[in-house]
Write an enzyme that holds these catalytic residues in place. Structure first.
Site, PDB file in Angstrom:
ATOM      1  N   GLU A   1      -1.236   1.532  -5.980  1.00  9.91           N
ATOM      2  CA  GLU A   1      -2.005   0.596  -6.814  1.00  9.91           C
ATOM      3  C   GLU A   1      -2.997  -0.071  -5.875  1.00  9.91           C
ATOM      4  O   GLU A   1      -2.631  -0.986  -5.136  1.00  9.91           O
ATOM      5  CB  GLU A   1      -1.079  -0.458  -7.434  1.00  9.91           C
ATOM      6  CG  GLU A   1      -0.043   0.086  -8.397  1.00  9.91           C
ATOM      7  CD  GLU A   1      -0.636   0.548  -9.710  1.00  9.91           C
ATOM      8  OE1 GLU A   1      -1.833   0.279  -9.951  1.00  9.91           O
ATOM      9  OE2 GLU A   1       0.081   1.180 -10.479  1.00  9.91           O
TER      10      GLU A   1
ATOM     11  N   CYS B   1      -7.080  -7.898  -8.311  1.00  9.41           N
ATOM     12  CA  CYS B   1      -7.433  -6.471  -8.233  1.00  9.41           C
ATOM     13  C   CYS B   1      -8.192  -6.047  -9.476  1.00  9.41           C
ATOM     14  O   CYS B   1      -9.123  -5.250  -9.381  1.00  9.41           O
ATOM     15  CB  CYS B   1      -6.178  -5.626  -8.047  1.00  9.41           C
ATOM     16  SG  CYS B   1      -4.901  -5.927  -9.273  1.00  9.41           S
TER      17      CYS B   1
HETATM   18  P1  NDP Z   1      -3.488  -4.829   2.282  1.00  7.62           P
HETATM   19  O1  NDP Z   1      -3.767  -3.388   2.032  1.00  7.62           O
HETATM   20  O2  NDP Z   1      -4.077  -5.469   3.464  1.00  7.62           O
HETATM   21  O3  NDP Z   1      -1.912  -5.074   2.388  1.00  7.62           O
HETATM   22  C1  NDP Z   1      -1.012  -4.672   1.361  1.00  7.62           C
HETATM   23  C2  NDP Z   1       0.380  -4.564   1.943  1.00  7.62           C
HETATM   24  O4  NDP Z   1       0.439  -3.446   2.838  1.00  7.62           O
HETATM   25  C3  NDP Z   1       0.801  -5.786   2.758  1.00  7.62           C
HETATM   26  O5  NDP Z   1       2.177  -6.036   2.566  1.00  7.62           O
HETATM   27  C4  NDP Z   1       0.523  -5.327   4.173  1.00  7.62           C
HETATM   28  O6  NDP Z   1       1.259  -6.026   5.115  1.00  7.62           O
HETATM   29  C5  NDP Z   1       0.962  -3.878   4.097  1.00  7.62           C
HETATM   30  N1  NDP Z   1       0.437  -3.032   5.163  1.00  7.62           N
HETATM   31  C6  NDP Z   1      -0.581  -3.261   6.026  1.00  7.62           C
HETATM   32  N2  NDP Z   1      -0.757  -2.218   6.860  1.00  7.62           N
HETATM   33  C7  NDP Z   1       0.181  -1.289   6.519  1.00  7.62           C
HETATM   34  C8  NDP Z   1       0.500   0.023   6.982  1.00  7.62           C
HETATM   35  N3  NDP Z   1      -0.172   0.607   7.969  1.00  7.62           N
HETATM   36  N4  NDP Z   1       1.517   0.683   6.389  1.00  7.62           N
HETATM   37  C9  NDP Z   1       2.191   0.132   5.367  1.00  7.62           C
HETATM   38  N5  NDP Z   1       1.937  -1.105   4.868  1.00  7.62           N
HETATM   39  C10 NDP Z   1       0.940  -1.809   5.431  1.00  7.62           C
HETATM   40  O7  NDP Z   1      -3.896  -5.576   0.928  1.00  7.62           O
HETATM   41  P2  NDP Z   1      -3.904  -7.135   0.643  1.00  7.62           P
HETATM   42  O8  NDP Z   1      -2.547  -7.697   0.868  1.00  7.62           O
HETATM   43  O9  NDP Z   1      -5.065  -7.737   1.345  1.00  7.62           O
HETATM   44  O10 NDP Z   1      -4.155  -7.180  -0.927  1.00  7.62           O
HETATM   45  C11 NDP Z   1      -5.410  -7.154  -1.509  1.00  7.62           C
HETATM   46  C12 NDP Z   1      -5.733  -5.759  -2.010  1.00  7.62           C
HETATM   47  O11 NDP Z   1      -4.728  -5.357  -2.921  1.00  7.62           O
HETATM   48  C13 NDP Z   1      -7.037  -5.711  -2.766  1.00  7.62           C
HETATM   49  O12 NDP Z   1      -7.741  -4.543  -2.417  1.00  7.62           O
HETATM   50  C14 NDP Z   1      -6.578  -5.641  -4.216  1.00  7.62           C
HETATM   51  O13 NDP Z   1      -7.512  -5.048  -5.080  1.00  7.62           O
HETATM   52  C15 NDP Z   1      -5.335  -4.827  -4.094  1.00  7.62           C
HETATM   53  N6  NDP Z   1      -4.463  -5.037  -5.240  1.00  7.62           N
HETATM   54  C16 NDP Z   1      -4.289  -4.015  -6.120  1.00  7.62           C
HETATM   55  C17 NDP Z   1      -3.537  -4.226  -7.262  1.00  7.62           C
HETATM   56  C18 NDP Z   1      -3.295  -3.110  -8.226  1.00  7.62           C
HETATM   57  O14 NDP Z   1      -2.389  -3.253  -9.038  1.00  7.62           O
HETATM   58  N7  NDP Z   1      -4.053  -2.032  -8.227  1.00  7.62           N
HETATM   59  C19 NDP Z   1      -2.929  -5.531  -7.554  1.00  7.62           C
HETATM   60  C20 NDP Z   1      -3.160  -6.515  -6.533  1.00  7.62           C
HETATM   61  C21 NDP Z   1      -3.905  -6.260  -5.425  1.00  7.62           C
HETATM   62  P3  NDP Z   1       0.579  -7.311   5.822  1.00  7.62           P
HETATM   63  O15 NDP Z   1       0.101  -8.214   4.719  1.00  7.62           O
HETATM   64  O16 NDP Z   1       1.719  -7.862   6.572  1.00  7.62           O
HETATM   65  O17 NDP Z   1      -0.551  -6.763   6.639  1.00  7.62           O
END
Ligand code: NDP
Length: 501
Positions: A245, A279
């Protein structure tokens, strides 16, 4: 909640992840950072817990999930306050989000048996003496990786459906919202104390990477498109299935026959709620030229009234992730440099950690503010000849998550033409609160679905069973078949399938 740190920037100190308020820098909580060994242990414990949980059956899980839903409902105010404190979002936004999540838990709990339970399906004319059964069995252990912007609704969209389907879950919340994640998991442990059916692991992004490699049976990731690609690459090493997502660049289309007051209200809400960090937030608006000026005037009048601030009663809170502020600033400045105009806000609207509502017009279609996810309280409003042009431009980015259409007569027809997973007609974002509907995107917005029947099936593997009910009359699948039998079978097939209609 004593020390004050760089607002909103998570830090690691002596093996603990420290979460802070994005406006004040107040420490919200400390959480132990998980090691690779910890993750291996968590997944092993989850595997035992999954067997126990699956053994409860649909009725047993439903009872527990409904109890969980009640606990969250009765402690809503406490949860909303924590969401406000840790992520900065206004308390009313936090309540709306948590209520939607509660509704999803209840729906998944009530519907799991009907959607996933064993049922008879039709059999083939050539295998009439066999009964066909279909059921959907849990994978086992699901790794859920969540973002910070909707720290309750987005992970719960996976967690509730995965649990209702009979899986155990290991959840890695965003490093920006670990306290909210911990609170949700602690409440679940109160209603399911016997086994670690829902566990949490904390840390920065690399802990998410470790979770992808820890032997889970499926990864449900919600976050940015860039991280989604990394998750998919890591999962490919072990052929672990993924649900992604990811981000979006959703558009609203305002047709010439739209109710302009309703469209303006929904546009301002859909674009600016949660400070635009949504999102499925509306980031672009395409408006039929006949109504462009009236619509724009209404949008600007509404957006200008919104209160920006750190208190729980504000309309727009701080930007949760400090690094996002540079992206928002770049998108606004790029739009202005390339001929765009700010009819509200503009470059000076960026006052970290806040960004005031910014409405941009005359922005070229190849500008960052049109093509890339901004994730701030900004909107581009673009004049189009008609709905057909609006659809073409709406479909002109690599994303395809949600969107909205305002039209009194063409809503459903236009909705089908938009390349996205969800569309609201004459409202905005409402599909996210509709548990009966699947939620997810196409293209750069990812694949797979949470919510609804599809969201339950996403956390299962279909199991097909065929059971003989009586003797076989025309035995083809045996070495005992005769020439005569084969002739008879061919005759039957001609009768059944030989006709052109
Ligand atoms: P990120 O992609 O930065 O992080 C998402 C999660 O992935 C966090 O828990 C993060 O940990 C973790 N993460 C980071 N690096 C890795 C890796 N290499 N391997 C596995 N996991 C990892 O997104 P954001 O938290 O900034 O969220 C915002 C984004 O999410 C926007 O693009 C938004 O559009 C999208 N989003 C999509 C939704 C949907 O339903 N389609 C709903 C809500 C948001 P950490 O935070 O500790 O870095």
């Amino acid at each position: 909640m004593t020390a004050t740190r760089t607002p909103g920037v998570p830090a690691i100190d002596e093996g603990s992840l420290i979460s802070t308020n994005p406006a004040s820098g107040d420490e919200v909580g400390r959480f132990p950072v998980a090691s690779a060994d910890h993750l291996t242990g968590a997944v092993a414990a989850a595997r035992d817990a999954a067997a126990w949980w699956a053994g409860l059956g649909f009725a047993g899980r439903r009872k527990r999930l409904l109890a969980y839903r009640s606990v969250l409902t009765n402690r809503l105010a406490e949860l909303a306050e924590l969401m406000h404190h840790e992520g900065g979002k206004p308390t009313a936004d936090a309540l709306v989000e948590a209520i939607a999540a509660i509704d999803h838990i209840a729906w998944a709990a009530h519907r799991a048996r009907k959607v996933l339970g064993r049922r008879r399906v039709g059999s083939s004319i050539l295998l009439k003496e066999h009964a066909a059964y279909l059921e959907y069995l849990p994978f086992g252990v699901i790794g859920v990786i969540g973002p910070w912007n909707y720290p309750v609704l987005t992970p719960m969209g996976s967690i509730a459906y995965a649990l209702a389907a009979g899986n155990a879950v290991v959840f890695k919340p965003s490093e920006y919202t670990p306290a909210v994640g911990q609170w949700l998991v602690d409440r679940f442990a109160e209603v399911v104390p016997e086994q670690p059916v829902l566990q949490i692991v904390h840390g920065m992004g690399e802990v998410g990477g470790l979770l992808c490699r820890a032997g889970v049976d499926k990864i449900a990731f919600t976050g940015s498109t860039a991280t989604g690609k990394k998750v998919m690459a890591a999962a490919a090493e072990t052929l672990t299935p993924v649900l992604l997502e990811c981000g979006g660049k959703d558009a609203m289309i305002v047709a010439a026959d739209a109710d302009l007051d309703a469209a303006a209200a929904a546009c301002v809400w859909g674009g600016l709620t949660n400070a635009g960090q949504t999102c499925v937030g509306i980031e672009r608006v395409y408006v039929a030229e006949q109504v462009f000026d009236q619509f724009l005037g209404r949008v600007v009048a509404r957006a200008a009234k919104l209160k920006v601030g750190a208190d729980g009663g504000a309309d727009i809170g701080p930007i949760t992730m400090p690094a996002q502020i540079d992206i928002i600033r770049r998108h606004i400045e790029d739009a202005l440099t390339r001929g765009g105009r700010a009819v509200l806000g503009g470059a000076e609207a960026v006052q970290p950690p806040f960004v005031s509502p910014t409405i941009l017009v005359d922005v070229p279609e190849d500008a960052a503010a049109i093509q890339e996810e901004t994730f701030g309280p900004t909107l581009t409003v673009t004049r189009v000849r008609d709905a057909a042009e609006a659809v073409r431009l709406t479909n002109g980015t690599g994303y395809g998550l949600g969107g909205a259409i305002f039209s009194k007569t063409q809503g459903l027809q236009l909705a089908r033409q938009v390349r996205s997973g969800m569309t609201s007609v004459n409202s905005a974002l409402t599909f996210a609160g509709m548990p009966s509907l699947p939620f997810g995107g196409v293209g750069g917005s990812g694949f797979g679905r949470i919510h609804g029947a599809d969201g339950l099936r996403e956390f299962t593997r279909p199991k097909a069973v065929v059971k003989r009910r009586g003797p076989t009359l025309l035995a083809a699948m045996t070495f005992d078949r005769t020439e005569k039998t084969m002739e008879q079978i061919v005759k039957v097939v001609r009768l059944v399938h030989g006709r052109s209609k």
